[in-house]
Design a protein around this motif. Structure first.
Motif, mmCIF file in Angstrom:
data_model
loop_
_atom_site.group_PDB
_atom_site.id
_atom_site.type_symbol
_atom_site.label_atom_id
_atom_site.label_comp_id
_atom_site.label_asym_id
_atom_site.label_seq_id
_atom_site.Cartn_x
_atom_site.Cartn_y
_atom_site.Cartn_z
ATOM 1 N N SER A 74 0.942 -1.342 0.225
ATOM 2 C CA SER A 74 -0.087 -0.044 -0.022
ATOM 3 C C SER A 74 1.138 1.261 -0.150
ATOM 4 N N ARG A 75 2.091 1.263 0.612
ATOM 5 C CA ARG A 75 2.783 2.363 0.931
ATOM 6 C C ARG A 75 3.347 2.756 -0.346
ATOM 7 N N ILE A 76 3.804 1.682 -1.279
ATOM 8 C CA ILE A 76 4.466 1.854 -2.393
ATOM 9 C C ILE A 76 3.358 2.334 -3.488
ATOM 10 N N GLU A 77 2.192 1.687 -3.542
ATOM 11 C CA GLU A 77 1.281 2.045 -4.601
ATOM 12 C C GLU A 77 0.648 3.412 -4.189
ATOM 13 N N ASP A 124 6.712 8.227 -5.946
ATOM 14 C CA ASP A 124 7.713 7.572 -6.610
ATOM 15 C C ASP A 124 7.874 6.257 -6.306
ATOM 16 N N LYS A 125 7.181 5.410 -6.890
ATOM 17 C CA LYS A 125 6.818 3.863 -6.574
ATOM 18 C C LYS A 125 8.323 3.117 -6.857
ATOM 19 N N PHE A 126 9.058 3.490 -7.860
ATOM 20 C CA PHE A 126 10.325 2.845 -7.872
ATOM 21 C C PHE A 126 11.301 2.960 -6.642
ATOM 22 N N ASP A 127 11.311 4.330 -6.349
ATOM 23 C CA ASP A 127 12.108 4.732 -5.045
ATOM 24 C C ASP A 127 11.829 3.974 -3.851
ATOM 25 N N THR A 128 10.197 4.054 -3.667
ATOM 26 C CA THR A 128 9.834 3.303 -2.343
ATOM 27 C C THR A 128 10.053 1.952 -2.551
ATOM 28 N N ALA A 129 9.990 1.255 -3.456
ATOM 29 C CA ALA A 129 10.167 -0.302 -3.554
ATOM 30 C C ALA A 129 11.363 -0.708 -3.315
ATOM 31 N N LEU A 130 12.394 0.454 -3.845
ATOM 32 C CA LEU A 130 13.813 0.031 -3.930
ATOM 33 C C LEU A 130 14.357 0.136 -2.552
ATOM 34 N N GLU A 145 7.686 -6.639 -8.395
ATOM 35 C CA GLU A 145 6.381 -6.278 -8.805
ATOM 36 C C GLU A 145 6.298 -5.208 -9.161
ATOM 37 N N THR A 146 7.055 -4.105 -8.538
ATOM 38 C CA THR A 146 7.065 -2.677 -9.048
ATOM 39 C C THR A 146 7.642 -2.619 -10.388
#
Length: 282
Positions: free
Chosen positions: A89-92, A96-102, A169-170
């Motif tokens: 949820s925090r990523i979505e 910046d989804k890439f940065d958060t997932a990274l 997934e991201t």
């Protein structure tokens, strides 16, 4: 390899004998023999993870236990899977989804049952979102992901692989191969644990054909080497994989890790506790 790595190996012997439940009457002889062998190691031509592997194999030969970290591995995967919806949820919802997932993927690298390492997952997650990367090649990584036809992702520890799954997934890349250890070693992931957390739904799973807690190219399987040499992009997670590959000069290779000891920090160019996205250079 640095002399401090040998000191760390000696300090770890008691804890490792405990994990393998080595009988007390055997310990004096085992420690005496191993310290002699450690003292004769050529530092200029050795990899610390390979030494760890050799020590663990000798302890395993004295024990009925073949996977001493099985409980910790299962518990780490369960704990992180339980929080998977929260992280997702925090990523979505991030800008910046890439940065958060990274950042989640790198924070997952804290999950380590090494000889001198203690960790707090929640503290690390909060800190990774408040701290700049000490070395930040993330923009280059994002650009390389976008143009790569094939991605090879070198996995590390259980629990951490849940965060890797979120990152993959991201990325939503159509051709990712995720690599694990061939047999149980420390809390590193094998095919069994990778499948249990569903990594096969986002990547093709292979083992590297070796039971060293690293990626040491002179030890891995032919199948792995074919994937390694043909990949457009290689993402290496964790200190163990870094130790095996740090002498490679290959711009396809990106290291994602948290610095857990000053020796590796010096090699990377960062401090203990720092978060790093580092590209290998020509």
């Amino acid at each position: 390899m640095n002399y401090e790595c040998l000191i760390c190996q000696v300090k770890a012997l008691q804890k490792r004998m405990d994990k393998y439940e080595i009988a007390e009457e055997k310990r004096n002889g085992i420690v005496s023999k191993m310290i002699k062998e450690i003292a004769e190691i050529n530092l200029d031509n050795s990899y610390s993870p390979e030494i760890t592997r050799n020590i663990l194999k000798k302890l395993e030969a004295e024990s009925a236990i073949t996977d001493p970290y099985a409980n910790e591995k299962a518990a780490s995967n369960r704990a992180l899977l339980h929080r998977y919806p929260e992280f997702k949820s925090r990523i979505e919802n991030s800008d910046d989804k890439f940065d958060t997932a990274l950042r989640y993927a790198i924070a997952g690298n804290i999950i380590d049952f090494g000889p001198t390492h203690h960790f707090d997952v929640d503290e690390t997650i909060e800190r990774v979102f408040q701290t700049p990367f000490a070395i930040d090649d993330s923009a280059a990584l994002k650009a390389e992901v976008a143009k790569a036809k094939s991605v090879l992702y070198l996995g590390d520890n259980c629990g951490e692989i849940v965060m890797d799954k979120l990152f993959l997934e991201t990325l939503n890349h159509p051709n990712v191969t995720f690599v694990v250890r061939d047999q149980p070693v420390l809390n590193d992931a094998t095919l069994k644990e990778a499948r249990e957390i569903g990594l096969h739904t986002v990547a093709t799973l292979i083992s590297n054909g070796d039971d060293t807690p690293s990626t040491v190219l002179h030890r891995v399987s032919k199948n792995f080497l074919e994937h390694y040499h043909s990949a457009d992009l290689i993402i290496s997670k964790g200190m163990g994989n870094f130790e095996g590959l740090m002498d490679e000069s290959d711009p396809r290779l990106f290291y994602l890790l948290m610095i857990k000891c000053p020796v590796i920090g010096q090699k990377v160019g960062a401090e203990k506790g720092d978060f790093v996205v580092k590209r290998s250079k020509n």
